[in-house]
Scaffold this motif. Structure first.
Motif, PDB file in Angstrom:
ATOM      1  N   LEU A  50       1.663   5.132   5.876  1.00  0.00           N
ATOM      2  CA  LEU A  50       1.694   4.363   5.035  1.00  0.00           C
ATOM      3  C   LEU A  50       1.703   2.218   6.358  1.00  0.00           C
ATOM      4  CD1 LEU A  50       5.062   5.416   3.599  1.00  0.00           C
ATOM      5  CD2 LEU A  50       2.966   4.682   2.312  1.00  0.00           C
ATOM      6  N   MET A  51       0.949   1.388   6.501  1.00  0.00           N
ATOM      7  CA  MET A  51       0.915   0.837   7.124  1.00  0.00           C
ATOM      8  C   MET A  51       0.865  -1.090   6.570  1.00  0.00           C
ATOM      9  SD  MET A  51      -0.222   0.019  10.209  1.00  0.00           S
ATOM     10  CE  MET A  51      -1.221   1.248  10.786  1.00  0.00           C
ATOM     11  N   ASP A  52       2.187  -1.002   7.221  1.00  0.00           N
ATOM     12  CA  ASP A  52       2.302  -2.564   6.985  1.00  0.00           C
ATOM     13  C   ASP A  52       1.613  -3.193   7.365  1.00  0.00           C
ATOM     14  OD1 ASP A  52       4.081  -5.043   6.078  1.00  0.00           O
ATOM     15  OD2 ASP A  52       5.300  -4.955   8.370  1.00  0.00           O
ATOM     16  N   HIS A  84       2.453  -9.484   0.712  1.00  0.00           N
ATOM     17  CA  HIS A  84       1.473 -11.253   0.375  1.00  0.00           C
ATOM     18  C   HIS A  84       0.552 -10.237  -0.658  1.00  0.00           C
ATOM     19  CE1 HIS A  84       3.357 -12.926   3.732  1.00  0.00           C
ATOM     20  NE2 HIS A  84       3.229 -11.919   4.528  1.00  0.00           N
ATOM     21  N   ALA A  85       1.532 -10.414  -1.797  1.00  0.00           N
ATOM     22  CA  ALA A  85       0.089 -10.015  -3.186  1.00  0.00           C
ATOM     23  C   ALA A  85      -1.054 -11.519  -3.331  1.00  0.00           C
ATOM     24  CB  ALA A  85       0.984  -9.501  -4.004  1.00  0.00           C
ATOM     25  N   MET A  86      -1.265 -11.979  -2.354  1.00  0.00           N
ATOM     26  CA  MET A  86      -1.970 -12.582  -2.712  1.00  0.00           C
ATOM     27  C   MET A  86      -3.607 -12.773  -3.370  1.00  0.00           C
ATOM     28  SD  MET A  86      -0.476 -15.874  -2.497  1.00  0.00           S
ATOM     29  CE  MET A  86      -1.452 -16.961  -1.834  1.00  0.00           C
ATOM     30  N   ALA A  87      -4.468 -13.308  -3.933  1.00  0.00           N
ATOM     31  CA  ALA A  87      -5.381 -12.838  -4.327  1.00  0.00           C
ATOM     32  C   ALA A  87      -5.643 -12.315  -3.295  1.00  0.00           C
ATOM     33  CB  ALA A  87      -6.137 -13.643  -5.308  1.00  0.00           C
ATOM     34  N   GLY A  88      -6.977 -11.260  -2.833  1.00  0.00           N
ATOM     35  CA  GLY A  88      -8.048 -11.182  -1.940  1.00  0.00           C
ATOM     36  C   GLY A  88      -7.684  -9.808  -0.756  1.00  0.00           C
ATOM     37  N   ASP A  89      -5.770  -9.740  -0.822  1.00  0.00           N
ATOM     38  CA  ASP A  89      -5.202  -8.735   0.238  1.00  0.00           C
ATOM     39  C   ASP A  89      -5.535  -7.650  -0.311  1.00  0.00           C
ATOM     40  OD1 ASP A  89      -4.076 -10.631   1.571  1.00  0.00           O
ATOM     41  OD2 ASP A  89      -2.523 -10.739  -0.058  1.00  0.00           O
ATOM     42  N   ARG A  90      -5.848  -7.224  -1.811  1.00  0.00           N
ATOM     43  CA  ARG A  90      -6.144  -5.760  -1.598  1.00  0.00           C
ATOM     44  C   ARG A  90      -7.453  -5.766  -0.997  1.00  0.00           C
ATOM     45  NH1 ARG A  90      -8.482  -1.788  -4.573  1.00  0.00           N
ATOM     46  NH2 ARG A  90      -7.090   0.045  -5.059  1.00  0.00           N
ATOM     47  N   ASP A 100      -5.600   2.752  -0.075  1.00  0.00           N
ATOM     48  CA  ASP A 100      -5.236   2.088  -1.120  1.00  0.00           C
ATOM     49  C   ASP A 100      -4.692   0.506  -0.734  1.00  0.00           C
ATOM     50  OD1 ASP A 100      -4.065   1.830  -3.780  1.00  0.00           O
ATOM     51  OD2 ASP A 100      -4.005   3.854  -4.458  1.00  0.00           O
ATOM     52  N   PHE A 101      -3.549   0.464  -1.709  1.00  0.00           N
ATOM     53  CA  PHE A 101      -2.862  -0.631  -1.545  1.00  0.00           C
ATOM     54  C   PHE A 101      -1.629  -0.492  -2.251  1.00  0.00           C
ATOM     55  CE2 PHE A 101      -1.913  -5.267  -1.849  1.00  0.00           C
ATOM     56  CZ  PHE A 101      -2.063  -6.247  -1.205  1.00  0.00           C
ATOM     57  N   ASP A 102       0.067  -1.417  -2.290  1.00  0.00           N
ATOM     58  CA  ASP A 102       0.843  -1.349  -2.676  1.00  0.00           C
ATOM     59  C   ASP A 102       1.941  -2.976  -2.183  1.00  0.00           C
ATOM     60  OD1 ASP A 102       2.272  -1.137  -4.490  1.00  0.00           O
ATOM     61  OD2 ASP A 102       3.005   1.118  -4.139  1.00  0.00           O
ATOM     62  N   THR A 103       2.297  -2.494  -3.202  1.00  0.00           N
ATOM     63  CA  THR A 103       3.059  -4.457  -2.882  1.00  0.00           C
ATOM     64  C   THR A 103       4.633  -4.058  -2.959  1.00  0.00           C
ATOM     65  OG1 THR A 103       3.420  -4.469  -4.538  1.00  0.00           O
ATOM     66  CG2 THR A 103       1.272  -5.925  -3.906  1.00  0.00           C
ATOM     67  N   LYS A 104       5.102  -4.933  -1.721  1.00  0.00           N
ATOM     68  CA  LYS A 104       6.208  -5.165  -1.968  1.00  0.00           C
ATOM     69  C   LYS A 104       7.557  -5.814  -2.181  1.00  0.00           C
ATOM     70  CE  LYS A 104       6.200  -4.024   4.087  1.00  0.00           C
ATOM     71  NZ  LYS A 104       5.987  -4.657   4.705  1.00  0.00           N
ATOM     72  N   PRO A 105       8.634  -5.551  -2.890  1.00  0.00           N
ATOM     73  CA  PRO A 105       9.544  -4.498  -2.472  1.00  0.00           C
ATOM     74  C   PRO A 105       8.446  -2.766  -3.612  1.00  0.00           C
ATOM     75  CG  PRO A 105      10.118  -5.724  -4.091  1.00  0.00           C
ATOM     76  CD  PRO A 105       9.381  -6.956  -3.829  1.00  0.00           C
ATOM     77  N   VAL A 106       8.770  -1.978  -2.284  1.00  0.00           N
ATOM     78  CA  VAL A 106       8.298  -1.197  -2.954  1.00  0.00           C
ATOM     79  C   VAL A 106       8.205  -0.775  -4.651  1.00  0.00           C
ATOM     80  CG1 VAL A 106       7.185   1.225  -2.412  1.00  0.00           C
ATOM     81  CG2 VAL A 106       7.824  -0.142  -0.958  1.00  0.00           C
ATOM     82  N   ASP A 107       7.414  -0.456  -5.197  1.00  0.00           N
ATOM     83  CA  ASP A 107       8.245   0.609  -6.626  1.00  0.00           C
ATOM     84  C   ASP A 107       7.937   2.337  -6.237  1.00  0.00           C
ATOM     85  OD1 ASP A 107       7.240   2.541  -8.649  1.00  0.00           O
ATOM     86  OD2 ASP A 107       7.081   0.998  -9.940  1.00  0.00           O
ATOM     87  N   PHE A 108       9.008   2.871  -5.781  1.00  0.00           N
ATOM     88  CA  PHE A 108       9.161   3.593  -5.232  1.00  0.00           C
ATOM     89  C   PHE A 108       8.181   5.169  -5.859  1.00  0.00           C
ATOM     90  CE2 PHE A 108      10.969   7.473  -3.820  1.00  0.00           C
ATOM     91  CZ  PHE A 108      10.786   8.047  -2.144  1.00  0.00           C
ATOM     92  N   ALA A 109       8.382   5.253  -6.721  1.00  0.00           N
ATOM     93  CA  ALA A 109       8.029   6.175  -8.048  1.00  0.00           C
ATOM     94  C   ALA A 109       6.131   6.006  -8.201  1.00  0.00           C
ATOM     95  CB  ALA A 109       8.207   6.578  -9.426  1.00  0.00           C
TER      96      ALA A 109
END
Length: 125
Positions: A50-52, A84-90, A100-109
């Motif tokens: 899991l990489m910040d 940073h859920a900006m356009a293009g970050d993923r 894969d890519f996920d945003t914070k705060p983390v949706d744990f499920a």
């Protein structure tokens, strides 16, 4: 026990997510900057990382590029985590080699689902 490397520089995030993953039965090892993350991936052979992305010393994008360039760590799945859920970050994370890519705060499920989908089948219990 399945080992996950969590590369994160925020102590609160480390505490919260590590505790939740441990309760689910994962072993969690931590690195607090990208350079440490590359070193820990090489020494600890995690099943998943899991990489910040916003890290000191070496950011998550460059750390992932280095991991994917090394034969010994190339096959380890990497999930980018970013507040940073900006356009293009993923797309940028995937281009750097993240699986894969996920945003914070983390949706744990949701994150658990991504972890399970990317873990090598032989590491599953």
């Amino acid at each position: 026990m399945v080992r996950i490397l969590y590369v994160e520089d925020n102590d609160d995030n480390i505490y919260m997510l590590s505790a939740r993953l441990r309760r689910k039965g994962y072993e969690v090892v931590v690195a607090t900057d990208g350079d440490q993350g590359v070193a820990r991936a090489r020494s600890d052979a995690p099943a998943l990382i899991l990489m910040d992305l916003s890290l000191p010393v070496l950011d998550g994008w460059e750390a992932t590029r280095r991991l994917k360039a090394l034969a010994e760590t190339r096959g380890i799945p990497v999930i980018a985590l970013s507040s940073h859920a900006m356009a293009g970050d993923r797309e940028a994370a995937l281009a750097a080699g993240c699986d894969d890519f996920d945003t914070k705060p983390v949706d744990f499920a949701r994150l658990l689902g991504k972890i399970k989908a990317l873990l090598p089948k032989e590491s599953m219990r």
